[in-house]
Design a protein around this motif. Structure first.
Motif, PDB file in Angstrom:
ATOM      1  N   LEU A  39     -34.658  35.699 -74.021  1.00  0.00           N
ATOM      2  CA  LEU A  39     -34.577  37.064 -74.533  1.00  0.00           C
ATOM      3  C   LEU A  39     -33.729  37.941 -73.622  1.00  0.00           C
ATOM      4  O   LEU A  39     -32.986  38.806 -74.084  1.00  0.00           O
ATOM      5  N   HIS A  40     -33.838  37.701 -72.311  1.00  0.00           N
ATOM      6  CA  HIS A  40     -33.058  38.491 -71.357  1.00  0.00           C
ATOM      7  C   HIS A  40     -31.566  38.269 -71.574  1.00  0.00           C
ATOM      8  O   HIS A  40     -30.775  39.233 -71.582  1.00  0.00           O
ATOM      9  N   VAL A  41     -31.155  37.031 -71.763  1.00  0.00           N
ATOM     10  CA  VAL A  41     -29.745  36.726 -72.006  1.00  0.00           C
ATOM     11  C   VAL A  41     -29.272  37.371 -73.307  1.00  0.00           C
ATOM     12  O   VAL A  41     -28.188  37.969 -73.373  1.00  0.00           O
ATOM     13  N   LEU A  42     -30.086  37.288 -74.346  1.00  0.00           N
ATOM     14  CA  LEU A  42     -29.703  37.809 -75.656  1.00  0.00           C
ATOM     15  C   LEU A  42     -29.653  39.328 -75.706  1.00  0.00           C
ATOM     16  O   LEU A  42     -28.741  39.920 -76.287  1.00  0.00           O
ATOM     17  N   MET A  43     -30.640  39.999 -75.082  1.00  0.00           N
ATOM     18  CA  MET A  43     -30.816  41.428 -75.302  1.00  0.00           C
ATOM     19  C   MET A  43     -30.477  42.315 -74.106  1.00  0.00           C
ATOM     20  O   MET A  43     -30.239  43.504 -74.263  1.00  0.00           O
ATOM     21  N   ILE A  44     -30.481  41.757 -72.889  1.00  0.00           N
ATOM     22  CA  ILE A  44     -30.245  42.582 -71.691  1.00  0.00           C
ATOM     23  C   ILE A  44     -28.921  42.213 -71.038  1.00  0.00           C
ATOM     24  O   ILE A  44     -28.049  43.050 -70.846  1.00  0.00           O
ATOM     25  N   GLY A  45     -28.771  40.969 -70.661  1.00  0.00           N
ATOM     26  CA  GLY A  45     -27.465  40.475 -70.247  1.00  0.00           C
ATOM     27  C   GLY A  45     -26.981  40.857 -68.866  1.00  0.00           C
ATOM     28  O   GLY A  45     -25.826  40.627 -68.532  1.00  0.00           O
ATOM     29  N   ARG A  46     -27.846  41.427 -68.044  1.00  0.00           N
ATOM     30  CA  ARG A  46     -27.417  41.701 -66.668  1.00  0.00           C
ATOM     31  C   ARG A  46     -28.614  41.694 -65.728  1.00  0.00           C
ATOM     32  O   ARG A  46     -29.755  41.931 -66.141  1.00  0.00           O
ATOM     33  N   GLU A  47     -28.319  41.416 -64.458  1.00  0.00           N
ATOM     34  CA  GLU A  47     -29.316  41.457 -63.390  1.00  0.00           C
ATOM     35  C   GLU A  47     -28.948  42.590 -62.437  1.00  0.00           C
ATOM     36  O   GLU A  47     -27.805  43.074 -62.432  1.00  0.00           O
ATOM     37  N   PRO A  48     -29.888  43.030 -61.620  1.00  0.00           N
ATOM     38  CA  PRO A  48     -29.533  43.988 -60.567  1.00  0.00           C
ATOM     39  C   PRO A  48     -28.516  43.369 -59.598  1.00  0.00           C
ATOM     40  O   PRO A  48     -28.413  42.148 -59.476  1.00  0.00           O
ATOM     41  N   ASP A  49     -27.769  44.227 -58.929  1.00  0.00           N
ATOM     42  CA  ASP A  49     -26.871  43.751 -57.877  1.00  0.00           C
ATOM     43  C   ASP A  49     -27.664  43.359 -56.638  1.00  0.00           C
ATOM     44  O   ASP A  49     -27.269  42.461 -55.895  1.00  0.00           O
ATOM     45  N   LEU A  50     -28.776  44.036 -56.426  1.00  0.00           N
ATOM     46  CA  LEU A  50     -29.625  43.791 -55.259  1.00  0.00           C
ATOM     47  C   LEU A  50     -31.074  44.019 -55.663  1.00  0.00           C
ATOM     48  O   LEU A  50     -31.389  45.012 -56.325  1.00  0.00           O
ATOM     49  N   THR A  51     -31.952  43.088 -55.278  1.00  0.00           N
ATOM     50  CA  THR A  51     -33.384  43.228 -55.549  1.00  0.00           C
ATOM     51  C   THR A  51     -34.137  43.205 -54.226  1.00  0.00           C
ATOM     52  O   THR A  51     -34.014  42.252 -53.451  1.00  0.00           O
ATOM     53  N   VAL A  52     -34.904  44.258 -53.976  1.00  0.00           N
ATOM     54  CA  VAL A  52     -35.703  44.368 -52.757  1.00  0.00           C
ATOM     55  C   VAL A  52     -37.143  44.014 -53.113  1.00  0.00           C
ATOM     56  O   VAL A  52     -37.784  44.702 -53.923  1.00  0.00           O
ATOM     57  N   LEU A  53     -37.653  42.945 -52.519  1.00  0.00           N
ATOM     58  CA  LEU A  53     -39.028  42.509 -52.755  1.00  0.00           C
ATOM     59  C   LEU A  53     -39.902  42.964 -51.594  1.00  0.00           C
ATOM     60  O   LEU A  53     -39.698  42.551 -50.455  1.00  0.00           O
ATOM     61  N   MET A  68     -23.899  50.842 -58.024  1.00  0.00           N
ATOM     62  CA  MET A  68     -24.718  49.694 -57.642  1.00  0.00           C
ATOM     63  C   MET A  68     -26.086  49.816 -58.282  1.00  0.00           C
ATOM     64  O   MET A  68     -26.658  50.905 -58.357  1.00  0.00           O
ATOM     65  N   PHE A  69     -26.583  48.703 -58.768  1.00  0.00           N
ATOM     66  CA  PHE A  69     -27.874  48.639 -59.437  1.00  0.00           C
ATOM     67  C   PHE A  69     -28.863  47.915 -58.529  1.00  0.00           C
ATOM     68  O   PHE A  69     -28.699  46.735 -58.237  1.00  0.00           O
ATOM     69  N   ILE A  70     -29.878  48.651 -58.058  1.00  0.00           N
ATOM     70  CA  ILE A  70     -30.871  48.130 -57.115  1.00  0.00           C
ATOM     71  C   ILE A  70     -32.241  48.150 -57.778  1.00  0.00           C
ATOM     72  O   ILE A  70     -32.655  49.170 -58.335  1.00  0.00           O
ATOM     73  N   SER A  71     -32.941  47.021 -57.733  1.00  0.00           N
ATOM     74  CA  SER A  71     -34.317  46.995 -58.238  1.00  0.00           C
ATOM     75  C   SER A  71     -35.289  46.744 -57.097  1.00  0.00           C
ATOM     76  O   SER A  71     -34.942  46.126 -56.091  1.00  0.00           O
ATOM     77  N   PHE A  72     -36.498  47.263 -57.273  1.00  0.00           N
ATOM     78  CA  PHE A  72     -37.598  46.997 -56.354  1.00  0.00           C
ATOM     79  C   PHE A  72     -38.652  46.194 -57.090  1.00  0.00           C
ATOM     80  O   PHE A  72     -39.015  46.515 -58.223  1.00  0.00           O
ATOM     81  N   GLU A  73     -39.154  45.140 -56.446  1.00  0.00           N
ATOM     82  CA  GLU A  73     -40.189  44.303 -57.037  1.00  0.00           C
ATOM     83  C   GLU A  73     -41.317  44.090 -56.037  1.00  0.00           C
ATOM     84  O   GLU A  73     -41.161  44.314 -54.838  1.00  0.00           O
ATOM     85  N   GLY A  74     -42.452  43.646 -56.555  1.00  0.00           N
ATOM     86  CA  GLY A  74     -43.616  43.374 -55.721  1.00  0.00           C
ATOM     87  C   GLY A  74     -44.873  43.411 -56.566  1.00  0.00           C
ATOM     88  O   GLY A  74     -44.865  43.883 -57.698  1.00  0.00           O
ATOM     89  N   ILE A  75     -45.944  42.907 -56.001  1.00  0.00           N
ATOM     90  CA  ILE A  75     -47.213  42.935 -56.710  1.00  0.00           C
ATOM     91  C   ILE A  75     -47.731  44.365 -56.782  1.00  0.00           C
ATOM     92  O   ILE A  75     -47.195  45.268 -56.123  1.00  0.00           O
TER      93      ILE A  75
END
Length: 204
Positions: free
Chosen positions: A116-130, A1-8
């Motif tokens: 650029l994200h579609v062209l070069m990365i092509g995936r999102e996290p499964d879960l993003t915690v803000l 599972m791919f989890i990202s954390f985001e926030g200011i």
């Protein structure tokens, strides 16, 4: 599972990413804790370029290219191999930060970021915690660290206010993967909520 954390800046997301990694490891999971920009040797070199120096060092367009290059190297060398090996990957920031800091804050460049994200990365996290927090509180915390990576903090509280609104808007846009956690509490209370959210999504 791919989890990202985001926030200011100063939201406490880095602390929460670390605490989640510790909790999951204690439960027997194999965990890779990483960060952006950075996470791989090449991406860490780019990190120094984009986070240090004068606020006007780079245009928003140049920053988008630098961050995407760092993310591609990170994805190839760390994230994708770790996920393929069945590990949980926890990343302190991912593409949503570029959507905000370069795509929104410094011009109407969100479309460029997404292309650029579609062209070069092509995936999102499964879960993003803000981790959501008042911008003035977050900025005071971030400036209090007195480190060298303060280029974005130097844009001031106005940027942080714009970023908070933008992140909350992203949470609505990508409601299937975003979970918003109140960051104005003790770290242990926040961590308990984060762990509950993650455990509800983790495969057995």
């Amino acid at each position: 599972m791919f989890i990202s954390f985001e926030g200011i800046d100063g939201s406490g997301k880095s602390t929460q990413a670390r605490m989640l990694a510790e909790a999951l490891r204690a439960s027997g999971r194999e965990v890779v804790l990483t960060r952006e920009p950075g996470g791989s040797p090449g991406a860490e070199e780019i990190r120094r370029l984009v986070l240090e120096g004068d606020p006007d060092r780079w245009s928003a367009e140049t920053e988008i290219l630098l961050f995407t290059a760092a993310r591609r190297d990170h994805l190839e060398r760390v994230i994708a191999p770790s996920l393929a090996a069945g590990k949980v990957v926890i990343c302190d920031r991912f593409a949503d930060s570029t959507r905000m800091y370069q795509g929104l804050s410094r011009g109407d460049l969100r479309g460029v970021v997404d292309q650029l994200h579609v062209l070069m990365i092509g995936r999102e996290p499964d879960l993003t915690v803000l981790i959501d927090i008042d911008p003035s509180v977050g900025l005071a915390r971030a400036k209090g660290r007195q480190g060298t990576e303060e280029r974005f903090e130097d844009f001031g509280v106005g940027l942080q206010e714009k970023m908070r609104a933008g992140f909350l808007s992203l949470a609505e846009e990508f409601a299937d993967r975003f979970r918003v956690i109140d960051g104005a509490r003790e770290p242990e209370a926040i961590a308990a909520d984060v762990l509950d959210v993650v455990q509800a999504e983790l495969p057995n």
